[in-house]
Design a protein around this motif. Structure first.
Motif, PDB file in Angstrom:
ATOM      1  N   ILE A 184       0.838  -1.205   0.000  1.00 17.81           N
ATOM      2  CA  ILE A 184       0.000   0.000   0.000  1.00 17.81           C
ATOM      3  C   ILE A 184       0.873   1.254   0.000  1.00 17.81           C
ATOM      4  CG2 ILE A 184      -1.576   1.363   1.430  1.00 17.81           C
ATOM      5  CD1 ILE A 184      -2.859  -1.332   2.289  1.00 17.81           C
ATOM      6  N   ALA A 185       1.889   1.268   0.831  1.00 13.23           N
ATOM      7  CA  ALA A 185       2.785   2.425   0.891  1.00 13.23           C
ATOM      8  C   ALA A 185       3.473   2.643  -0.448  1.00 13.23           C
ATOM      9  CB  ALA A 185       3.828   2.218   1.991  1.00 13.23           C
ATOM     10  N   ASP A 186       3.886   1.565  -1.090  1.00 11.53           N
ATOM     11  CA  ASP A 186       4.537   1.669  -2.399  1.00 11.53           C
ATOM     12  C   ASP A 186       3.592   2.266  -3.438  1.00 11.53           C
ATOM     13  OD1 ASP A 186       6.880   0.660  -1.436  1.00 11.53           O
ATOM     14  OD2 ASP A 186       6.592  -1.374  -2.200  1.00 11.53           O
ATOM     15  N   ARG A 187       2.333   1.839  -3.410  1.00  6.53           N
ATOM     16  CA  ARG A 187       1.353   2.373  -4.368  1.00  6.53           C
ATOM     17  C   ARG A 187       1.107   3.853  -4.138  1.00  6.53           C
ATOM     18  NH1 ARG A 187      -4.197  -0.352  -5.322  1.00  6.53           N
ATOM     19  NH2 ARG A 187      -4.089   1.143  -7.047  1.00  6.53           N
ATOM     20  N   LEU A 188       1.007   4.249  -2.878  1.00  7.90           N
ATOM     21  CA  LEU A 188       0.762   5.661  -2.570  1.00  7.90           C
ATOM     22  C   LEU A 188       1.939   6.534  -2.983  1.00  7.90           C
ATOM     23  CD1 LEU A 188      -0.926   5.276   0.937  1.00  7.90           C
ATOM     24  CD2 LEU A 188      -2.032   6.042  -1.175  1.00  7.90           C
ATOM     25  N   VAL A 189       3.148   6.053  -2.746  1.00  7.09           N
ATOM     26  CA  VAL A 189       4.333   6.815  -3.126  1.00  7.09           C
ATOM     27  C   VAL A 189       4.441   6.896  -4.650  1.00  7.09           C
ATOM     28  CG1 VAL A 189       6.854   6.812  -3.134  1.00  7.09           C
ATOM     29  CG2 VAL A 189       5.618   6.333  -1.019  1.00  7.09           C
ATOM     30  N   ALA A 190       4.204   5.765  -5.331  1.00  6.92           N
ATOM     31  CA  ALA A 190       4.325   5.729  -6.791  1.00  6.92           C
ATOM     32  C   ALA A 190       3.307   6.632  -7.465  1.00  6.92           C
ATOM     33  CB  ALA A 190       4.161   4.290  -7.290  1.00  6.92           C
ATOM     34  N   ALA A 191       2.164   6.848  -6.801  1.00 11.20           N
ATOM     35  CA  ALA A 191       1.099   7.651  -7.403  1.00 11.20           C
ATOM     36  C   ALA A 191       1.229   9.137  -7.097  1.00 11.20           C
ATOM     37  CB  ALA A 191      -0.257   7.149  -6.911  1.00 11.20           C
ATOM     38  N   GLU A 192       2.275   9.500  -6.362  1.00 11.64           N
ATOM     39  CA  GLU A 192       2.460  10.929  -6.066  1.00 11.64           C
ATOM     40  C   GLU A 192       2.739  11.704  -7.353  1.00 11.64           C
ATOM     41  OE1 GLU A 192       2.296  12.847  -3.259  1.00 11.64           O
ATOM     42  OE2 GLU A 192       1.383  11.078  -2.365  1.00 11.64           O
ATOM     43  N   PRO A 193       2.168  12.890  -7.519  1.00  5.60           N
ATOM     44  CA  PRO A 193       2.428  13.699  -8.716  1.00  5.60           C
ATOM     45  C   PRO A 193       3.920  13.901  -8.936  1.00  5.60           C
ATOM     46  CG  PRO A 193       0.678  14.680  -7.412  1.00  5.60           C
ATOM     47  CD  PRO A 193       1.259  13.570  -6.576  1.00  5.60           C
ATOM     48  N   GLY A 194       4.313  13.775 -10.200  1.00  3.07           N
ATOM     49  CA  GLY A 194       5.713  13.993 -10.536  1.00  3.07           C
ATOM     50  C   GLY A 194       6.550  12.741 -10.575  1.00  3.07           C
ATOM     51  N   THR A 195       6.003  11.605 -10.088  1.00  2.25           N
ATOM     52  CA  THR A 195       6.746  10.355 -10.165  1.00  2.25           C
ATOM     53  C   THR A 195       6.437   9.669 -11.474  1.00  2.25           C
ATOM     54  OG1 THR A 195       4.996   9.054  -9.096  1.00  2.25           O
ATOM     55  CG2 THR A 195       6.642  10.078  -7.665  1.00  2.25           C
ATOM     56  N   GLN A 196       7.367   8.840 -11.953  1.00  2.02           N
ATOM     57  CA  GLN A 196       7.173   8.148 -13.221  1.00  2.02           C
ATOM     58  C   GLN A 196       5.993   7.215 -13.165  1.00  2.02           C
ATOM     59  OE1 GLN A 196      10.892   6.235 -14.186  1.00  2.02           O
ATOM     60  NE2 GLN A 196      11.557   8.012 -15.382  1.00  2.02           N
ATOM     61  N   ALA A 197       5.682   6.678 -11.985  1.00  2.00           N
ATOM     62  CA  ALA A 197       4.584   5.721 -11.881  1.00  2.00           C
ATOM     63  C   ALA A 197       3.257   6.393 -11.641  1.00  2.00           C
ATOM     64  CB  ALA A 197       4.866   4.735 -10.733  1.00  2.00           C
ATOM     65  N   ASP A 198       3.246   7.725 -11.665  1.00  2.00           N
ATOM     66  CA  ASP A 198       1.981   8.451 -11.475  1.00  2.00           C
ATOM     67  C   ASP A 198       1.165   8.361 -12.753  1.00  2.00           C
ATOM     68  OD1 ASP A 198      -0.026  10.112 -10.577  1.00  2.00           O
ATOM     69  OD2 ASP A 198       1.033  11.948 -11.137  1.00  2.00           O
ATOM     70  N   ASP A 199       0.669   7.155 -13.041  1.00  4.13           N
ATOM     71  CA  ASP A 199      -0.028   6.913 -14.314  1.00  4.13           C
ATOM     72  C   ASP A 199      -0.871   5.680 -14.159  1.00  4.13           C
ATOM     73  OD1 ASP A 199      -0.866   6.622 -16.857  1.00  4.13           O
ATOM     74  OD2 ASP A 199       1.131   6.769 -17.778  1.00  4.13           O
ATOM     75  N   THR A 200      -2.184   5.819 -14.287  1.00  4.89           N
ATOM     76  CA  THR A 200      -3.094   4.677 -14.169  1.00  4.89           C
ATOM     77  C   THR A 200      -3.583   4.205 -15.516  1.00  4.89           C
ATOM     78  OG1 THR A 200      -4.908   6.219 -13.811  1.00  4.89           O
ATOM     79  CG2 THR A 200      -3.870   5.295 -11.868  1.00  4.89           C
ATOM     80  N   ARG A 201      -2.913   4.549 -16.613  1.00  2.00           N
ATOM     81  CA  ARG A 201      -3.380   4.157 -17.930  1.00  2.00           C
ATOM     82  C   ARG A 201      -2.974   2.741 -18.291  1.00  2.00           C
ATOM     83  NH1 ARG A 201      -1.310   9.256 -21.264  1.00  2.00           N
ATOM     84  NH2 ARG A 201       0.253   9.145 -19.639  1.00  2.00           N
ATOM     85  N   VAL A 202      -2.014   2.193 -17.542  1.00  3.85           N
ATOM     86  CA  VAL A 202      -1.526   0.848 -17.759  1.00  3.85           C
ATOM     87  C   VAL A 202      -0.812   0.715 -19.082  1.00  3.85           C
ATOM     88  CG1 VAL A 202      -2.114  -1.442 -17.111  1.00  3.85           C
ATOM     89  CG2 VAL A 202      -3.894   0.226 -17.095  1.00  3.85           C
TER      90      VAL A 202
END
Length: 215
Positions: free
Chosen positions: A197-215
């Motif tokens: 859960i913590a990893d998902r929240l950090v990855a979804a922070e604006p400005g991170t490369q993983a801030d993308d739910t388009r798959v």
């Protein structure tokens, strides 16, 4: 594939092609909306449903490739299946690198188009499911106290209660209480759950490369 509650948007300036595509797509149960240009698509009221965009490369005004780049700058662009009567390898490579699901040269097989549309819609369904899951997770995280938010990354990093207590100048009992409340709020059943859960929240922070739910 279940085509209920999904839609295919077709943007092509050839009226005969639009009618043909609509007939094909409706024959397998898809809902369809037709547009003559990218501007028409942008100006229209469109249902918020899983779907995809069947897009001609050559259009009046803005080209299909230019429109793809513009859509790519929006939050949730629809997956695109390109069709064209004037395609070449560099054009198809550019489209696919920009995220197109398929690039078909006219005349194409009906089944090839349908397969591309089906893949694109499933991609959009997954993106929407991930976005909804992340939104729910963020709602849970918003209920945490500032202290719990401070403790979360330390727990996720593998630190023990004693280490966290020393780092934050708290008692070990206080850390245990915060940790239990945090796990309850985030609905984590184990430390492994909490780390994910913590990893998902950090990855979804604006400005991170993983801030993308388009798959």
């Amino acid at each position: 594939m279940n085509v209920e509650s999904s839609i295919v948007f077709v943007v092509d300036d050839d009226p005969a092609m639009r009618v043909s595509l609509e007939s094909l797509l409706r024959s397998v149960g898809h809902s369809v909306m037709l547009f003559e240009s990218a501007r028409d698509f942008q100006m229209a009221q469109r249902p918020d449903l899983p779907g995809c965009l069947v897009l001609d490369v050559r259009l009046p005004g803005q080209s299909g490739l230019e429109f793809q780049r513009e859509l790519g700058r929006t939050a949730n662009p629809p997956p695109i299946v390109f069709i064209t009567g004037h395609g070449d390898v560099p054009m198809s490579v550019a489209a696919m690198k920009a995220g197109a699901v398929e690039f078909l040269t006219k005349p194409f097989r009906d089944q090839d188009l349908l397969d591309g549309v089906h893949r694109a819609i499933e991609l959009d369904r997954r993106r929407r499911a991930m976005a909804a899951s992340l939104a729910e997770l963020r709602e849970r995280a918003a209920t945490m106290t500032p202290r719990e938010r401070e403790i979360l990354p330390l727990v996720a990093a593998g630190q023990m209660n004693k280490q966290i207590a020393q780092a934050l100048q708290l008692s070990e009992v206080t850390v245990k209480v915060h940790r239990a409340q945090m796990m309850q709020k985030l609905r984590a059943n184990s430390v492994a759950d909490l780390v994910r859960i913590a990893d998902r929240l950090v990855a979804a922070e604006p400005g991170t490369q993983a801030d993308d739910t388009r798959v």
